[in-house]
Design a protein around this motif. Structure first.
Motif, PDB file in Angstrom:
ATOM      1  N   ASP A 141     -17.614 137.313  82.169  1.00  0.00           N
ATOM      2  CA  ASP A 141     -17.296 138.735  82.279  1.00  0.00           C
ATOM      3  C   ASP A 141     -17.650 139.453  80.980  1.00  0.00           C
ATOM      4  O   ASP A 141     -17.591 140.677  80.893  1.00  0.00           O
ATOM      5  N   ASP A 142     -18.032 138.675  79.957  1.00  0.00           N
ATOM      6  CA  ASP A 142     -18.401 139.237  78.661  1.00  0.00           C
ATOM      7  C   ASP A 142     -19.929 139.236  78.531  1.00  0.00           C
ATOM      8  O   ASP A 142     -20.552 138.174  78.609  1.00  0.00           O
ATOM      9  N   PRO A 143     -20.543 140.427  78.334  1.00  0.00           N
ATOM     10  CA  PRO A 143     -22.009 140.505  78.281  1.00  0.00           C
ATOM     11  C   PRO A 143     -22.612 139.607  77.196  1.00  0.00           C
ATOM     12  O   PRO A 143     -23.692 139.028  77.396  1.00  0.00           O
ATOM     13  N   LEU A 144     -21.912 139.438  76.071  1.00  0.00           N
ATOM     14  CA  LEU A 144     -22.456 138.593  74.996  1.00  0.00           C
ATOM     15  C   LEU A 144     -22.533 137.131  75.448  1.00  0.00           C
ATOM     16  O   LEU A 144     -23.490 136.421  75.148  1.00  0.00           O
TER      17      LEU A 144
ATOM     18  N   LEU B 274     -21.883 133.195  71.046  1.00  0.00           N
ATOM     19  CA  LEU B 274     -20.568 132.770  71.550  1.00  0.00           C
ATOM     20  C   LEU B 274     -19.500 133.013  70.488  1.00  0.00           C
ATOM     21  O   LEU B 274     -18.390 133.480  70.794  1.00  0.00           O
ATOM     22  N   ASP B 275     -19.835 132.695  69.210  1.00  0.00           N
ATOM     23  CA  ASP B 275     -18.876 132.924  68.119  1.00  0.00           C
ATOM     24  C   ASP B 275     -18.554 134.412  67.995  1.00  0.00           C
ATOM     25  O   ASP B 275     -17.399 134.802  67.881  1.00  0.00           O
ATOM     26  N   GLU B 276     -19.634 135.209  68.089  1.00  0.00           N
ATOM     27  CA  GLU B 276     -19.455 136.659  67.970  1.00  0.00           C
ATOM     28  C   GLU B 276     -18.568 137.183  69.101  1.00  0.00           C
ATOM     29  O   GLU B 276     -17.726 138.076  68.901  1.00  0.00           O
ATOM     30  N   ALA B 277     -18.724 136.609  70.279  1.00  0.00           N
ATOM     31  CA  ALA B 277     -17.937 137.062  71.428  1.00  0.00           C
ATOM     32  C   ALA B 277     -16.516 136.523  71.382  1.00  0.00           C
ATOM     33  O   ALA B 277     -15.660 136.918  72.188  1.00  0.00           O
ATOM     34  N   GLY B 278     -16.255 135.589  70.452  1.00  0.00           N
ATOM     35  CA  GLY B 278     -14.927 134.982  70.373  1.00  0.00           C
ATOM     36  C   GLY B 278     -14.660 134.076  71.570  1.00  0.00           C
ATOM     37  O   GLY B 278     -13.545 134.034  72.098  1.00  0.00           O
TER      38      GLY B 278
ATOM     39  N   GLU C  66     -24.768 121.683  74.663  1.00  0.00           N
ATOM     40  CA  GLU C  66     -25.399 121.730  73.348  1.00  0.00           C
ATOM     41  C   GLU C  66     -25.250 123.119  72.728  1.00  0.00           C
ATOM     42  O   GLU C  66     -25.125 123.263  71.508  1.00  0.00           O
ATOM     43  N   ALA C  67     -25.244 124.147  73.573  1.00  0.00           N
ATOM     44  CA  ALA C  67     -25.129 125.511  73.058  1.00  0.00           C
ATOM     45  C   ALA C  67     -23.681 125.902  72.771  1.00  0.00           C
ATOM     46  O   ALA C  67     -23.424 127.015  72.321  1.00  0.00           O
ATOM     47  N   GLY C  68     -22.728 125.008  73.065  1.00  0.00           N
ATOM     48  CA  GLY C  68     -21.344 125.298  72.709  1.00  0.00           C
ATOM     49  C   GLY C  68     -20.435 125.683  73.868  1.00  0.00           C
ATOM     50  O   GLY C  68     -19.268 126.027  73.659  1.00  0.00           O
ATOM     51  N   PHE C  69     -20.953 125.639  75.094  1.00  0.00           N
ATOM     52  CA  PHE C  69     -20.093 125.935  76.252  1.00  0.00           C
ATOM     53  C   PHE C  69     -19.270 124.702  76.612  1.00  0.00           C
ATOM     54  O   PHE C  69     -19.719 123.567  76.429  1.00  0.00           O
ATOM     55  N   THR C  70     -18.071 124.926  77.141  1.00  0.00           N
ATOM     56  CA  THR C  70     -17.311 123.840  77.749  1.00  0.00           C
ATOM     57  C   THR C  70     -17.689 123.822  79.229  1.00  0.00           C
ATOM     58  O   THR C  70     -17.744 124.890  79.857  1.00  0.00           O
ATOM     59  N   VAL C  71     -17.965 122.631  79.766  1.00  0.00           N
ATOM     60  CA  VAL C  71     -18.473 122.565  81.137  1.00  0.00           C
ATOM     61  C   VAL C  71     -17.597 121.658  81.986  1.00  0.00           C
ATOM     62  O   VAL C  71     -17.146 120.609  81.527  1.00  0.00           O
ATOM     63  N   GLU C  72     -17.349 122.105  83.215  1.00  0.00           N
ATOM     64  CA  GLU C  72     -16.596 121.289  84.164  1.00  0.00           C
ATOM     65  C   GLU C  72     -17.460 121.146  85.408  1.00  0.00           C
ATOM     66  O   GLU C  72     -18.028 122.126  85.869  1.00  0.00           O
ATOM     67  N   VAL C  73     -17.566 119.914  85.926  1.00  0.00           N
ATOM     68  CA  VAL C  73     -18.442 119.714  87.083  1.00  0.00           C
ATOM     69  C   VAL C  73     -17.614 119.378  88.316  1.00  0.00           C
ATOM     70  O   VAL C  73     -16.708 118.557  88.258  1.00  0.00           O
ATOM     71  N   GLN C  74     -17.926 120.033  89.414  1.00  0.00           N
ATOM     72  CA  GLN C  74     -17.315 119.670  90.701  1.00  0.00           C
ATOM     73  C   GLN C  74     -18.425 119.316  91.677  1.00  0.00           C
ATOM     74  O   GLN C  74     -19.235 120.171  92.012  1.00  0.00           O
TER      75      GLN C  74
END
Lengths: 524, 313
Positions: free
Chosen positions: A292-295, A355-359, A389-397
């Motif tokens: 929901d955050d454009p950044l 991602l850091d900038e967006a908090g 690798e880019a810093g996202f947390t990922v959950e797989v279903q």
């Protein structure tokens, strides 16, 4: 042992009179899916669209330069103020039940189409009235000038504005007409239709084709076969073997890893459909965190690499795919490279910085890993490590397509059955046109899944519909692309040119993003 | 005997009721909305709601079950959500290919497996036995689609003696039908023959140690007569049981073969219905499978009495 095999083979060959004497008069097609209905207004399904083109006709049709040409229409008279369209039907048009096609049938059919199709709804919203003034004349009265009336009537992809008898067109668009009647070059044989297996068409002897040579959907539609069977063969390897053995004539799509089946084969070939192609996208849900955050959405653009997806799905067949970030296709009339840097070059550090900038607080991105469609399966497998690798947390279903196709309609939070991202694909005809491309509508709650919201985009589409010159349209399309890539309604993952498998004794196959089967004939 | 059959059929009814309730819950609890799948990509929420209402999918689950079950006991299984055609008609169209494929497979299986098992037992622990049982183990271990692809490659693509795919209905002639189901039946039969051959071998081996066989030897009967007349006759019950189970498995479990050979049978109907969340077809075809299973079990039980006089009692 070899002797024995030969004897068995001989015995079987003697049994074989029962084998189909591969009739010159029958054309056998294997489409990507099953034909569950032949009502192309009740669904946007492409297999249904393709089969429906055999039996239905349209008032206008797109030629190979994407200009609408008269098909059932003889011609159209447009008033000087551009508000009145008087369309005359060709003489001698007949429905398959023997009744004549009248302007009243055309009006009823267009009204049904206009109640469900996006472009149709726009056309009807511009209309003051539509009526049949006599059996062969219909008059469309616009409330305001709109330059795309004939383009809409000749819409080539779903939903195609096909003409059916008025009684059938009275069926609500949400309900499929069970045994539809068309006026096209082939006629449905309902008693031989086995859903999930085969649908049969016969040549319609009373069809009068136009005199012009065929050009995509326009021009003369000449039926050279007495009978056409669309056979649903679920297993692709079986379908290819059947094509090579001469049991069928055409396969809609040969997967890249099966192209080698055609090596050294002279009965059939795989031809890359360079003219059109499909594009793949990662669709982003704007309603749920973190996107929901454009950044964060822009970080997603930087996190993924098209090359890896294309390699995973299409292997080393480089002539069969194209790295591409153009919103309206790289080989389409509105192709441009405006604002594509973030999309084309992967940069995980820059993504992390955004991602850091967006908090970004580590809200997991939920991937509904579709495993029953091979391309999707490969794409999800590639996406997960890229995001991490880019810093996202990922959950797989783990999931199947039917579940995703349902779940993507949910506007709820992820925990309540909503979603974050999913992969999908669109064809050339839908995506190359700014009026039908689902990612540039900016229509918020009314937009396609993902619900990207932009008043500016909505205005641009309005402007596009009334733009008078090609230069104006091109400028508007560029602006749409610039905004769309900033808004990130989706991340483009390149373009592929799937191969069609076709018997080598066929000629006259029409180059088109939608497969057509008139003009096609068998040569000795 | 008739009374026994009638009792068994009546006992099947509560089983069918339980099965249908179970299937109904399972199917409706699976995620996936047929209305959305049916509407296609560009449909608006209002259109989807309209379709949902038309299909009664907006009703509470218990009501949907009551509606469906009420019709089902009158043999009306509803209409397919996907194609709009009556489920009974769809099943009707698909029964013939599956029954033909299963029957031909079964005949081939018995023709291969019973002599193979009997000879293995007769020549137990010799090279003949080892070869036969080696074949059985391989047959049972290789996946059916692998055998199928090899057969298609050799007999259809290379030599062109059988078709790659497709089914010719019986009304196009018996020969045409047999020709079209030869490759799928052979691939399936190789798997089932392995199982039945092993059971036959074990049972015949037991029988061969019985006193009456020794008597037969003493009477001076020839080996083939002892093996195929005396010994095999007494192993009917276990072998018929396995054949019955095999037939039931065939009817419901030939999905892979039906897909590889493009045979429009009932297994494929069910699998396609599951991927499309076509509830009435899933429910209808599974109900059909259950009924077939009950019927086959009954036939197997009744045949015990025919094979083994002791059961008749």
């Amino acid at each position: 042992m070899r002797h024995l095999i030969r004897r068995v083979a001989l015995a079987a060959a003697l049994l074989a009179p029962a084998m189909p004497a591969l009739a010159q008069e029958t054309l056998r097609l294997r489409m990507n899916g099953d034909v569950n209905t032949l009502d192309p207004i009740s669904t946007t399904n492409f297999t249904v669209r393709n089969a429906a083109y055999l039996m239905f006709d349209t008032l206008y049709a797109m030629d190979e330069t994407y200009q609408p040409q008269p098909q059932m229409a003889e011609g159209t008279e447009i008033s000087e103020d551009g508000l009145t369209y008087t369309i005359t039907l060709r003489d001698g048009l007949m429905f398959h039940d023997g009744s004549p096609v009248t302007a009243a049938d055309a009006v009823a059919s267009l009204e049904r189409w206009g109640s469900v199709d996006g472009l149709g709804q726009t056309l009807f919203s511009k209309m003051e009235s539509i009526e049949a003034t006599d059996d062969r004349t219909l008059v469309i009265q616009l409330a305001e000038p709109w330059g795309l009336v004939l383009d809409a009537l000749g819409k080539i992809s779903s939903n195609v504005p096909v003409i059916m008898p008025a009684e059938q067109a009275a069926t609500p668009a949400s309900e499929a007409v069970q045994e539809p009647i068309g006026s096209g070059p082939y006629r449905l044989v309902p008693e031989e239709w086995v859903p999930g297996s085969v649908v049969v068409f016969e040549k319609f002897e009373d069809y009068v084709p136009r005199d012009e040579p065929p050009s995509m959907a326009a021009g003369g539609k000449i039926a050279h076969f007495d009978r056409v069977e669309a056979i649903y063969i679920p297993d692709t390897a079986t379908a290819i073997n059947a094509l090579i053995a001469g049991e069928i004539d055409w396969i809609e799509e040969v997967p890249a890893d099966m192209l080698r089946y055609f090596d050294g084969v002279d009965t059939a070939e795989a031809v890359a459909a360079r003219q059109s192609g499909n594009s793949m996208q990662l669709v982003v849900n704007h309603l749920n965190p973190p996107f929901d955050d454009p950044l964060v959405r822009q970080a997603l653009q930087l996190a993924v690499s098209q090359d890896d997806f294309l390699l995973a799905a299409y292997g080393d067949g480089e002539d069969r795919y194209l790295k591409c970030a153009a919103v309206f296709f790289c080989n389409g009339p509105y192709a441009t490279d405006v604002n594509t840097d973030r999309v084309l070059e992967r940069d995980p550090e820059a993504a992390q910085a955004l991602l850091d900038e967006a908090g970004y607080d580590g809200t997991p991105v939920m991937l509904m890993h579709v495993s029953d469609i091979p391309t999707h399966d490969a794409y999800y497998a590639v996406l997960k490590p890229m995001l991490e690798e880019a810093g996202f947390t990922v959950e797989v279903q783990p999931s199947d397509w039917a579940t995703v196709a349902t779940r993507r309609a949910s506007k709820e939070p992820v925990a309540d059955g909503g979603w974050n991202v999913f992969f999908t694909g669109w064809g050339f005809v839908d995506q190359s046109n700014p009026m039908t491309n689902v990612y540039v509508s900016g229509a918020c709650d009314d937009a396609w899944f993902g619900w990207a919201c932009s008043d500016e985009l909505q205005q641009l589409r309005e402007d596009f519909a009334v733009a008078e010159t090609e230069e104006e349209r091109m400028a508007l399309a560029e602006e749409m692309q610039r905004l769309t890539h900033d808004l990130v309604s989706y991340v483009p993952l390149g373009q592929a040119f799937p191969s069609v498998g076709i018997a080598t004794d066929l000629e006259g196959y029409i180059e088109s993003p939608v497969p057509f089967f008139w003009n096609l004939q068998r040569v000795e | 005997m008739l009374r026994y059959a009638a009792q068994r059929i009546l006992a099947g009814i509560p089983i069918l009721l339980l099965v249908s309730l179970f299937i109904f819950s399972l199917v409706h609890l699976t995620p996936g909305d047929p209305a959305l799948l049916l509407a296609g990509d560009n449909a608006s929420p209002a259109q989807v709601d309209e379709i949902r209402a038309r299909l009664n999918l907006d009703q509470p689950l218990w009501r949907q079950f009551a509606l469906w079950f009420g019709d089902a006991i009158r043999l009306d299984l509803g209409n397919s959500i996907y194609s709009g055609k009556p489920v009974t008609e769809l099943i009707g169209q698909r029964v013939e290919p599956t029954l033909v494929l299963s029957t031909v497979t079964l005949i081939l299986t018995v023709l291969i497996a019973v002599p193979l098992g009997a000879v293995s037992a007769w020549r137990a622990n010799t090279i003949v036995d080892r070869l036969a049982m080696g074949f059985a183990v391989i047959g049972f271990s290789v996946p059916v689609f692998a055998i199928a692809y090899v057969l298609v490659y050799l007999f259809a693509v290379r030599w062109g003696v059988f078709p790659v795919q497709g089914y010719k209905p019986l009304d196009e002639g018996m020969l045409a039908t047999l020709h079209s189901v030869t490759l799928p039946s052979v691939s399936l039969a190789l798997v089932f023959a392995a199982l039945i051959a092993r059971v036959t071998r074990a049972s015949v081996l037991d029988a061969l140690n019985e006193n009456y066989i020794r008597t037969a030897h003493a009477k001076g009967l020839g080996a083939p007569r002892i093996l195929f007349w005396h010994a095999l006759k007494s192993v009917g019950v276990p072998v018929v049981t396995v054949i019955g189970i095999g037939f039931a498995t065939l009817i419901g479990g030939v999905v892979v073969t039906e897909s590889v050979f493009n045979i429009p049978g009932i297994g494929r109907l069910t699998v396609d219905a599951i991927t499309r969340r076509d509830y009435p077809v899933i429910q209808g075809s599974i109900l059909f499978f259950s009924a077939m299973l009950i019927l086959i079990n009954l036939v197997v039980d009744l045949s015990y009495a025919a094979i083994d006089p002791r059961v008749r009692g």
